[in-house]
Design a protein around this motif. Structure first.
Motif, PDB file in Angstrom:
ATOM      1  N   PRO A 135     -23.473   9.746 -23.983  1.00 23.06           N
ATOM      2  CA  PRO A 135     -22.396   9.831 -24.978  1.00 23.06           C
ATOM      3  C   PRO A 135     -21.400   8.696 -24.784  1.00 23.06           C
ATOM      4  CG  PRO A 135     -22.073  11.459 -23.259  1.00 23.06           C
ATOM      5  CD  PRO A 135     -23.412  10.846 -23.007  1.00 23.06           C
ATOM      6  N   PHE A 136     -20.587   8.450 -25.817  1.00 22.11           N
ATOM      7  CA  PHE A 136     -19.513   7.484 -25.688  1.00 22.11           C
ATOM      8  C   PHE A 136     -18.640   7.844 -24.491  1.00 22.11           C
ATOM      9  CE2 PHE A 136     -19.725   6.753 -30.526  1.00 22.11           C
ATOM     10  CZ  PHE A 136     -20.474   5.591 -30.372  1.00 22.11           C
ATOM     11  N   ALA A 137     -18.040   6.832 -23.903  1.00 22.36           N
ATOM     12  CA  ALA A 137     -17.205   7.050 -22.726  1.00 22.36           C
ATOM     13  C   ALA A 137     -15.905   7.755 -23.101  1.00 22.36           C
ATOM     14  CB  ALA A 137     -16.897   5.703 -22.059  1.00 22.36           C
ATOM     15  N   GLY A 138     -15.373   8.504 -22.155  1.00 20.10           N
ATOM     16  CA  GLY A 138     -14.066   9.117 -22.319  1.00 20.10           C
ATOM     17  C   GLY A 138     -14.041  10.258 -23.326  1.00 20.10           C
ATOM     18  N   ASN A 139     -12.882  10.443 -23.953  1.00 15.77           N
ATOM     19  CA  ASN A 139     -12.704  11.550 -24.892  1.00 15.77           C
ATOM     20  C   ASN A 139     -13.627  11.461 -26.091  1.00 15.77           C
ATOM     21  OD1 ASN A 139     -10.570  12.579 -23.318  1.00 15.77           O
ATOM     22  ND2 ASN A 139      -9.091  11.226 -24.312  1.00 15.77           N
ATOM     23  N   LEU A 140     -14.020  10.246 -26.463  1.00 18.75           N
ATOM     24  CA  LEU A 140     -14.894  10.085 -27.624  1.00 18.75           C
ATOM     25  C   LEU A 140     -16.319  10.545 -27.344  1.00 18.75           C
ATOM     26  CD1 LEU A 140     -13.540   6.706 -29.029  1.00 18.75           C
ATOM     27  CD2 LEU A 140     -13.236   8.998 -29.967  1.00 18.75           C
ATOM     28  N   GLY A 141     -16.595  10.929 -26.111  1.00 13.86           N
ATOM     29  CA  GLY A 141     -17.883  11.537 -25.814  1.00 13.86           C
ATOM     30  C   GLY A 141     -18.102  12.839 -26.551  1.00 13.86           C
ATOM     31  N   GLU A 142     -17.009  13.423 -27.093  1.00  8.67           N
ATOM     32  CA  GLU A 142     -17.133  14.652 -27.896  1.00  8.67           C
ATOM     33  C   GLU A 142     -17.598  14.379 -29.317  1.00  8.67           C
ATOM     34  OE1 GLU A 142     -14.256  17.915 -27.368  1.00  8.67           O
ATOM     35  OE2 GLU A 142     -12.986  16.443 -26.353  1.00  8.67           O
ATOM     36  N   TYR A 143     -17.724  13.116 -29.696  1.00  7.01           N
ATOM     37  CA  TYR A 143     -17.954  12.767 -31.100  1.00  7.01           C
ATOM     38  C   TYR A 143     -19.248  13.381 -31.639  1.00  7.01           C
ATOM     39  CZ  TYR A 143     -17.426   9.910 -35.304  1.00  7.01           C
ATOM     40  OH  TYR A 143     -17.240   9.493 -36.590  1.00  7.01           O
ATOM     41  N   ASN A 144     -20.343  13.267 -30.893  1.00  9.58           N
ATOM     42  CA  ASN A 144     -21.640  13.705 -31.407  1.00  9.58           C
ATOM     43  C   ASN A 144     -22.378  14.693 -30.514  1.00  9.58           C
ATOM     44  OD1 ASN A 144     -22.104  12.292 -33.950  1.00  9.58           O
ATOM     45  ND2 ASN A 144     -22.125  10.402 -32.755  1.00  9.58           N
TER      46      ASN A 144
ATOM     47  N   CYS B  56      -9.987  -2.172 -29.582  1.00  3.53           N
ATOM     48  CA  CYS B  56     -10.724  -2.703 -30.741  1.00  3.53           C
ATOM     49  C   CYS B  56     -12.013  -1.930 -30.958  1.00  3.53           C
ATOM     50  CB  CYS B  56     -11.016  -4.191 -30.546  1.00  3.53           C
ATOM     51  SG  CYS B  56      -9.584  -5.266 -30.768  1.00  3.53           S
ATOM     52  N   HIS B  57     -12.685  -1.555 -29.870  1.00  4.84           N
ATOM     53  CA  HIS B  57     -13.899  -0.748 -30.001  1.00  4.84           C
ATOM     54  C   HIS B  57     -13.580   0.601 -30.627  1.00  4.84           C
ATOM     55  CE1 HIS B  57     -15.759  -3.174 -26.433  1.00  4.84           C
ATOM     56  NE2 HIS B  57     -15.979  -3.758 -27.592  1.00  4.84           N
ATOM     57  N   GLN B  58     -12.489   1.219 -30.195  1.00  8.26           N
ATOM     58  CA  GLN B  58     -12.124   2.521 -30.745  1.00  8.26           C
ATOM     59  C   GLN B  58     -11.671   2.398 -32.195  1.00  8.26           C
ATOM     60  OE1 GLN B  58     -11.174   4.884 -26.630  1.00  8.26           O
ATOM     61  NE2 GLN B  58      -9.413   4.295 -27.858  1.00  8.26           N
ATOM     62  N   LEU B  59     -11.074   1.269 -32.540  1.00 10.14           N
ATOM     63  CA  LEU B  59     -10.698   1.037 -33.928  1.00 10.14           C
ATOM     64  C   LEU B  59     -11.946   0.897 -34.805  1.00 10.14           C
ATOM     65  CD1 LEU B  59      -7.841  -1.087 -35.328  1.00 10.14           C
ATOM     66  CD2 LEU B  59     -10.125  -1.460 -36.226  1.00 10.14           C
ATOM     67  N   LEU B  60     -12.949   0.162 -34.316  1.00  8.70           N
ATOM     68  CA  LEU B  60     -14.171   0.002 -35.096  1.00  8.70           C
ATOM     69  C   LEU B  60     -14.877   1.340 -35.276  1.00  8.70           C
ATOM     70  CD1 LEU B  60     -16.150  -1.837 -36.558  1.00  8.70           C
ATOM     71  CD2 LEU B  60     -17.242  -2.319 -34.358  1.00  8.70           C
ATOM     72  N   LEU B  61     -14.933   2.132 -34.220  1.00  7.17           N
ATOM     73  CA  LEU B  61     -15.497   3.472 -34.350  1.00  7.17           C
ATOM     74  C   LEU B  61     -14.700   4.275 -35.371  1.00  7.17           C
ATOM     75  CD1 LEU B  61     -17.309   5.827 -33.495  1.00  7.17           C
ATOM     76  CD2 LEU B  61     -15.746   6.242 -31.580  1.00  7.17           C
ATOM     77  N   GLY B  62     -13.372   4.126 -35.348  1.00  9.11           N
ATOM     78  CA  GLY B  62     -12.530   4.832 -36.300  1.00  9.11           C
ATOM     79  C   GLY B  62     -12.817   4.462 -37.742  1.00  9.11           C
ATOM     80  N   LEU B  63     -13.193   3.223 -37.984  1.00 12.98           N
ATOM     81  CA  LEU B  63     -13.525   2.806 -39.349  1.00 12.98           C
ATOM     82  C   LEU B  63     -14.815   3.469 -39.822  1.00 12.98           C
ATOM     83  CD1 LEU B  63     -12.580  -0.983 -39.276  1.00 12.98           C
ATOM     84  CD2 LEU B  63     -11.293   0.920 -40.256  1.00 12.98           C
ATOM     85  N   HIS B  64     -15.801   3.552 -38.957  1.00 16.32           N
ATOM     86  CA  HIS B  64     -17.033   4.265 -39.327  1.00 16.32           C
ATOM     87  C   HIS B  64     -16.751   5.756 -39.490  1.00 16.32           C
ATOM     88  CE1 HIS B  64     -20.035   1.000 -38.890  1.00 16.32           C
ATOM     89  NE2 HIS B  64     -19.132   0.489 -38.069  1.00 16.32           N
ATOM     90  N   HIS B  65     -15.909   6.288 -38.648  1.00 16.84           N
ATOM     91  CA  HIS B  65     -15.474   7.678 -38.766  1.00 16.84           C
ATOM     92  C   HIS B  65     -14.783   7.921 -40.104  1.00 16.84           C
ATOM     93  CE1 HIS B  65     -11.989  10.509 -38.039  1.00 16.84           C
ATOM     94  NE2 HIS B  65     -12.979  11.304 -37.690  1.00 16.84           N
ATOM     95  N   GLU B  66     -13.932   6.992 -40.512  1.00 19.21           N
ATOM     96  CA  GLU B  66     -13.232   7.141 -41.793  1.00 19.21           C
ATOM     97  C   GLU B  66     -14.218   7.121 -42.958  1.00 19.21           C
ATOM     98  OE1 GLU B  66      -9.285   6.286 -44.210  1.00 19.21           O
ATOM     99  OE2 GLU B  66      -9.427   6.128 -42.045  1.00 19.21           O
ATOM    100  N   GLN B  67     -15.236   6.273 -42.877  1.00 26.22           N
ATOM    101  CA  GLN B  67     -16.231   6.243 -43.952  1.00 26.22           C
ATOM    102  C   GLN B  67     -16.990   7.561 -44.038  1.00 26.22           C
ATOM    103  OE1 GLN B  67     -18.190   2.474 -42.792  1.00 26.22           O
ATOM    104  NE2 GLN B  67     -17.540   1.672 -44.769  1.00 26.22           N
ATOM    105  N   GLN B  68     -17.251   8.192 -42.903  1.00 29.57           N
ATOM    106  CA  GLN B  68     -17.854   9.522 -42.947  1.00 29.57           C
ATOM    107  C   GLN B  68     -16.943  10.505 -43.672  1.00 29.57           C
ATOM    108  OE1 GLN B  68     -18.518   9.965 -38.636  1.00 29.57           O
ATOM    109  NE2 GLN B  68     -20.709  10.097 -39.063  1.00 29.57           N
ATOM    110  N   HIS B  69     -15.648  10.404 -43.422  1.00 21.17           N
ATOM    111  CA  HIS B  69     -14.713  11.312 -44.079  1.00 21.17           C
ATOM    112  C   HIS B  69     -14.522  10.975 -45.554  1.00 21.17           C
ATOM    113  CE1 HIS B  69     -13.181  14.123 -41.036  1.00 21.17           C
ATOM    114  NE2 HIS B  69     -13.594  13.195 -40.188  1.00 21.17           N
ATOM    115  N   GLN B  70     -14.750   9.746 -45.943  1.00 23.56           N
ATOM    116  CA  GLN B  70     -14.719   9.415 -47.372  1.00 23.56           C
ATOM    117  C   GLN B  70     -15.811  10.185 -48.110  1.00 23.56           C
ATOM    118  OE1 GLN B  70     -15.061   5.152 -47.388  1.00 23.56           O
ATOM    119  NE2 GLN B  70     -12.906   4.824 -46.856  1.00 23.56           N
TER     120      GLN B  70
END
Length: 429
Positions: free
Chosen positions: A372-381, A138-152
């Motif tokens: 950074p975010f934990a795991g693979n999402l630590g590459e995000y920023n 659910c946390h990764q899904l919420l991050l994905g929604l903010h990520h999608e808004q950036q791509h919008q």
């Protein structure tokens, strides 16, 4: 263009159902933004820094498949080969197709990408409705929604550049309202020296979402200064051009001057050479003298500030001014997709949020104690904290409710294709 998407879930009655409703709404918004485009439009990549609209639609879907659906036992990838095509820069989970070559992806087709979106959406919404996602998913899904808004937002800025590069320079949409307002006179808002709290509490430990680069909260000494009550207008920037600002080497940083000369900059991106019209997502329009100037690089914003005997604000000065201010403004949801002049106001700061991203003089770096975010999402920023500069406040292409006072956008100082403008700052006399 086929705009079919998964049907929105029933009215929200639980946190999972509320998240499902939010997911469906944001996902549908992306498809709606791409709906005016032909399949040919959707695969154009006009420069290496931009991406095709089709890629934005596919990559954001890949994100949910890879970071949400793949967490479920027995998940079978929609198409294993697409993992390479639509990964962006997550090297820790595998190689990715080269960014400058995204425009070569004529296959899969736009129709296949939309089908991919619908399949992934149906699976995600079913899991949410069944309350079957673990907290981490659910946390990764919420991050994905903010990520999608950036791509919008990127979808809009990237297609604007692509259509401008077309010799026909067609409009993205011909039904966009051309709203104008008379700009409020420029005034200065003084601020005393103070120690302020900057940043946001780390998410997901703290319930309110924030990117990792906004954390942790820390104290900063902000010297006495003054901020302009609104962004610089087109008319004001046109005076800089008329005064020879693009020919005065003393106003420019060395790298900016070299770039200005090499690329022949004479005015903001999308202005005509007569300084009378500008290209917008609604096509060519007369230049609105009262609207905030936009599509400036950091170098242009900095040169203008020097010409005015002022400077760019630091990101801490900007955030201190925005603290406690509701992030309401002229965002993408207004469906104008172009900046408007400042509304009537007093000496308060106007247009801190929306209309144009505001360049600051702050380099993009880590806050003290950054994690950074934990795991693979630590590459995000974190891995982009090099050679970039901070912008604040959001723009007319930013989704409503996507930004906050602590939000840190960042781009290379040469970037011009974003809706980036300038608010002046100055030190005490």
């Amino acid at each position: 263009m086929n705009t079919a998407v998964a049907s929105p879930p029933p009215a929200a009655t639980s946190p999972a159902a509320a998240l499902a409703a939010r997911y469906a709404g944001i996902r549908a918004r992306s498809v709606a933004l791409a709906a005016p485009l032909s399949a040919e439009d959707a695969m154009v990549q006009s420069m290496p820094d931009a991406s095709p609209s089709k890629w934005h639609l596919a990559h954001t879907t890949w994100f949910f498949e890879r970071f949400v659906l793949a967490s479920q036992p027995g998940h079978v990838p929609f198409n294993a080969e697409w993992h390479y095509l639509f990964n962006s820069y997550y090297q820790s989970i595998g190689p990715a197709h080269a960014r400058p070559q995204r425009g070569l992806l004529s296959r899969p087709s736009l129709e296949e990408v939309l089908h991919y979106r619908a399949r992934v959406d149906a699976q995600v919404i079913a899991l949410l409705q069944a309350d079957a996602l673990a907290p981490q998913a659910c946390h990764q899904l919420l991050l994905g929604l903010h990520h999608e808004q950036q791509h919008q937002e990127l979808l809009l800025t990237d297609i604007k550049h692509a259509l401008w590069c077309n010799p026909l320079q067609p409009a993205y949409r011909d039904d966009l309202v051309h709203a104008q307002a008379t700009a409020t006179p420029l005034r200065w808002q003084d601020s005393p020296e103070q120690i302020v709290e900057i940043g946001a509490p780390a998410w997901p430990a703290h319930a309110a979402f924030a990117y990792d680069n906004e954390s942790p909260v820390h104290r900063v000494l902000v010297p006495a200064h003054a901020l302009a009550n609104r962004p610089v207008s087109n008319a004001e920037y046109r005076q800089f051009i008329a005064a020879g600002g693009y020919a005065e080497v003393g106003l420019w940083m060395s790298e900016g001057w070299a770039l200005c000369q090499a690329e022949g900059w004479q005015h903001p991106l999308y202005w005509d050479d007569a300084l009378e019209r500008e290209f917008t997502l609604g096509g060519w329009r007369p230049l609105d003298p009262h609207a905030p100037v936009c599509h400036l690089s950091y170098f242009e914003a900095d040169a203008y500030a020097r010409w005015q005997g002022a400077r760019l604000p630091t990101e801490f000065e900007w955030e201190a001014a925005a603290a406690g201010v509701a992030p309401h403004g002229h965002f993408a949801d207004a469906d104008h997709l172009h900046p408007r002049g400042a509304p009537a106001g007093d000496h308060a700061l106007l247009q801190l949020f929306g209309d144009v991203w505001e360049w600051t003089s702050s380099a993009y770096g880590a806050y003290p104690g950054f994690r950074p975010f934990a795991g693979n999402l630590g590459e995000y920023n974190g891995k982009f904290m090099n050679g970039q500069w901070i912008l604040r406040g959001g723009s007319c292409a930013t989704p409503d409710a996507h930004v906050r006072a602590s939000y840190r956008n960042f781009f290379a100082p040469s970037a011009r294709w974003q809706f980036s403008g300038v608010r002046l700052a100055r030190d005490p006399a």
